[in-house]
Design an enzyme around this catalytic site. Sequence first.
Site, PDB file in Angstrom:
ATOM      1  N   HIS A  74     -18.133  21.124 -40.338  1.00 26.27           N
ATOM      2  CA  HIS A  74     -17.128  21.154 -41.422  1.00 26.27           C
ATOM      3  C   HIS A  74     -17.343  22.366 -42.349  1.00 26.27           C
ATOM      4  O   HIS A  74     -16.390  22.937 -42.860  1.00 26.27           O
ATOM      5  CB  HIS A  74     -17.143  19.850 -42.218  1.00 26.27           C
ATOM      6  CG  HIS A  74     -17.010  18.638 -41.346  1.00 26.27           C
ATOM      7  ND1 HIS A  74     -17.586  17.430 -41.647  1.00 26.27           N
ATOM      8  CD2 HIS A  74     -16.390  18.463 -40.149  1.00 26.27           C
ATOM      9  CE1 HIS A  74     -17.312  16.560 -40.676  1.00 26.27           C
ATOM     10  NE2 HIS A  74     -16.595  17.169 -39.759  1.00 26.27           N
ATOM     11  N   HIS A 223      -8.469  15.792 -38.385  1.00 29.21           N
ATOM     12  CA  HIS A 223      -9.930  15.924 -38.463  1.00 29.21           C
ATOM     13  C   HIS A 223     -10.514  16.493 -37.171  1.00 29.21           C
ATOM     14  O   HIS A 223     -11.404  17.340 -37.204  1.00 29.21           O
ATOM     15  CB  HIS A 223     -10.633  14.610 -38.833  1.00 29.21           C
ATOM     16  CG  HIS A 223     -12.084  14.873 -39.059  1.00 29.21           C
ATOM     17  ND1 HIS A 223     -12.564  15.360 -40.252  1.00 29.21           N
ATOM     18  CD2 HIS A 223     -13.135  14.836 -38.207  1.00 29.21           C
ATOM     19  CE1 HIS A 223     -13.854  15.607 -40.128  1.00 29.21           C
ATOM     20  NE2 HIS A 223     -14.235  15.292 -38.895  1.00 29.21           N
ATOM     21  N   ASP A 227     -12.688  19.857 -36.608  1.00 29.36           N
ATOM     22  CA  ASP A 227     -13.923  19.931 -35.810  1.00 29.36           C
ATOM     23  C   ASP A 227     -13.825  21.066 -34.778  1.00 29.36           C
ATOM     24  O   ASP A 227     -14.785  21.810 -34.572  1.00 29.36           O
ATOM     25  CB  ASP A 227     -14.174  18.610 -35.062  1.00 29.36           C
ATOM     26  CG  ASP A 227     -14.741  17.517 -35.961  1.00 29.36           C
ATOM     27  OD1 ASP A 227     -15.246  17.829 -37.059  1.00 29.36           O
ATOM     28  OD2 ASP A 227     -14.692  16.338 -35.554  1.00 29.36           O
ATOM     29  N   HIS A 250     -16.945  17.428 -29.524  1.00 25.02           N
ATOM     30  CA  HIS A 250     -17.882  18.544 -29.722  1.00 25.02           C
ATOM     31  C   HIS A 250     -18.422  19.063 -28.391  1.00 25.02           C
ATOM     32  O   HIS A 250     -18.673  20.243 -28.227  1.00 25.02           O
ATOM     33  CB  HIS A 250     -19.046  18.110 -30.618  1.00 25.02           C
ATOM     34  CG  HIS A 250     -18.631  17.787 -32.017  1.00 25.02           C
ATOM     35  ND1 HIS A 250     -17.986  18.708 -32.829  1.00 25.02           N
ATOM     36  CD2 HIS A 250     -18.756  16.664 -32.761  1.00 25.02           C
ATOM     37  CE1 HIS A 250     -17.742  18.145 -34.009  1.00 25.02           C
ATOM     38  NE2 HIS A 250     -18.194  16.912 -33.990  1.00 25.02           N
TER      39      HIS A 250
END
Length: 279
Positions: A74, A223, A227, A250
Amino acid sequence: MEWRGKTIKDTIAFEGVGIHTGEIAKIKVHPSDKKGIFFYKNGLKIPAHHKFVVNTLASTDLGLNGVSIRTVEHLMAAFYLLGIDSAVVEVEKGSEIPIADGGSKTFVEAFKEVGLVELPHRQTIFTIKEYFRIQPNGNYVEVEPYEGELFTFEGIFPKVGRRSATYRGEIEEALIGARTFCDVEDVVHLWLCSFGLGGYAVNTLPLTENLEFLVYSSEPAYHKLLDLIGDLALLGGRVVGKIYSFKGNHRLNHQLRDYILKSEKVKKLNLQLKEFSQA
Ligand code: ZN
């Protein structure tokens, strides 16, 4: 397209809980005229680069010689969105970046308030020249040439359903303010796995039946887009192209970076990888 290097005008400190460790963390972000973002912990220098990623499960963590810094995405997204490519992040206390508001808003606003300054160097640019697709299992990312930055995340979220969010090179409130989320039924699971120990309603969006906690209707998609941007920032440069991530995480973002760094389908300009390899 050309971007000049950019840093912040003055040092800013952030203090708060780390979402995964639950520990109070304290960091200081310092201006730097040297190209690249570098983390420092206990005198050890860890470049904010793909090569130093040591974990992609539930967060993106950097590490070297057994020392790691958790949940950098972030903060890295805030750097990317503001075009900051030069800074030093000193981790004074704890081993995780504070979760703050759960997104990038706290960091973006603090950096804007302190002010930004341009540097003489040119930023590293990764230009997508040819279409490619990475499809590990169930999720995938499609990448193609585009004159500018056009990144989309689409996912199917528990209780919320199918949602998508797009970044067009502009900072949007919905993007920087989108909080980390979890499936409420998953909280226990997260705790058992020792993730999410610092998660509270203020920084974590619980996905419940009536969606009462959603600030934006596509908050979880925004969000995940945040990421993606934070993870792309670990290329050490900007990406010019169109990226569509379907249910990415991720781990997939890590594979995407790996591909971008190695593939001939991506043109690299103003690379300074040598600096990043000097740890
Ligand atoms: Zn996140």
